[in-house]
Enzyme design. Structure first.
Site, short mmCIF file in Angstrom:
data_model
loop_
_atom_site.label_atom_id
_atom_site.label_comp_id
_atom_site.label_asym_id
_atom_site.label_seq_id
_atom_site.Cartn_x
_atom_site.Cartn_y
_atom_site.Cartn_z
N ASP A 139 9.63 61.34 49.39
CA ASP A 139 8.28 60.95 48.98
C ASP A 139 7.64 60.12 50.08
OD1 ASP A 139 8.41 62.24 46.54
OD2 ASP A 139 9.15 60.48 45.47
N ASP A 159 4.81 67.47 44.46
CA ASP A 159 4.33 66.82 43.24
C ASP A 159 2.86 67.14 42.97
OD1 ASP A 159 6.83 65.64 42.96
OD2 ASP A 159 6.24 63.83 44.05
#
Length: 210
Positions: A139, A159
């Protein structure tokens, strides 16, 4: 005459056959593009950005913040990596199974975004440290103004694909669009036209008999 097929029926068959080929290709193309973009950017992040240090992009609106996430999207439920790996595999299998029924472009876009996003994070869990099948998801997008619980959201392109797909799914559900690409309104219209033809035919026969 009864033996002559209607022009509308002749047009529907080629259109249905075309959608049968093109919509699954749309799904796979969207998924492949999203997966490629996700993995390329993640490789760039690993080779370029320092871990757990804020790198400003657009002030407090958008920042880079590289973390290795063992949980779900947006760093939720850390420590349950194997569960999300199993769920991701199930989602991929279900999506691929649904391709045989797929005729709707909105459904193809939704499933393509969902498949690409799930595969992006699943690839991390299968190939990145600490190893198969509990690798950590990369991330790196930090938006301090977007809070989930007690922490700001940190996420990635996969995402974004998953969330965008779910937004499309909500719209699809509200509109009642079926996965086979046959709008209910069209069925109702054909039904009304068929009833009108039957009524007119009955009237014509009645007139001829008098």
């Amino acid at each position: 005459m009864n033996g002559i097929p209607e022009a509308g029926a002749a047009e529907v068959a080629p259109a249905s056959s075309s959608r049968r080929r093109l919509v699954p290709l749309l799904l796979l193309g969207v998924a492949a593009a999203l997966l490629a973009a996700d993995q390329l950017v993640k490789n760039w992040v690993i080779s370029t950005l320092p871990e757990e240090r804020v790198v400003p992009v657009l002030g407090d609106f958008l920042q880079w913040y590289f973390v290795r996430n063992p949980g779900a999207a947006f760093s939720i439920a850390s420590g349950s990596t194997w569960i999300f790996t199993t769920l991701a595999v199930i989602v991929v299998v279900v999506i691929l199974w649904q391709i045989r029924r797929l005729r709707s472009i909105p459904w193809g876009l939704f499933l393509g975004l969902l498949l690409g996003g799930v595969l992006g994070n699943l690839t991390d869990r299968l190939t990145r440290e600490p190893g198969f099948p509990v690798g950590h998801v990369i991330d790196y997008i930090l938006t301090p103004w977007m809070w989930l619980g007690f922490d700001p959201a940190i996420y990635n392109i996969a995402d974004i694909g998953i969330v965008s797909g779910m937004v499309i799914f909500v719209v699809i559900s509200l509109l009642g669009l079926p996965i086979d690409g046959s709008p209910r309104a069209r069925h109702r219209d054909h039904g009304r036209r068929g009833a009108a033809r039957a009524e007119n035919t009955g009237e014509d026969r009645g007139d001829g008999a008098s």
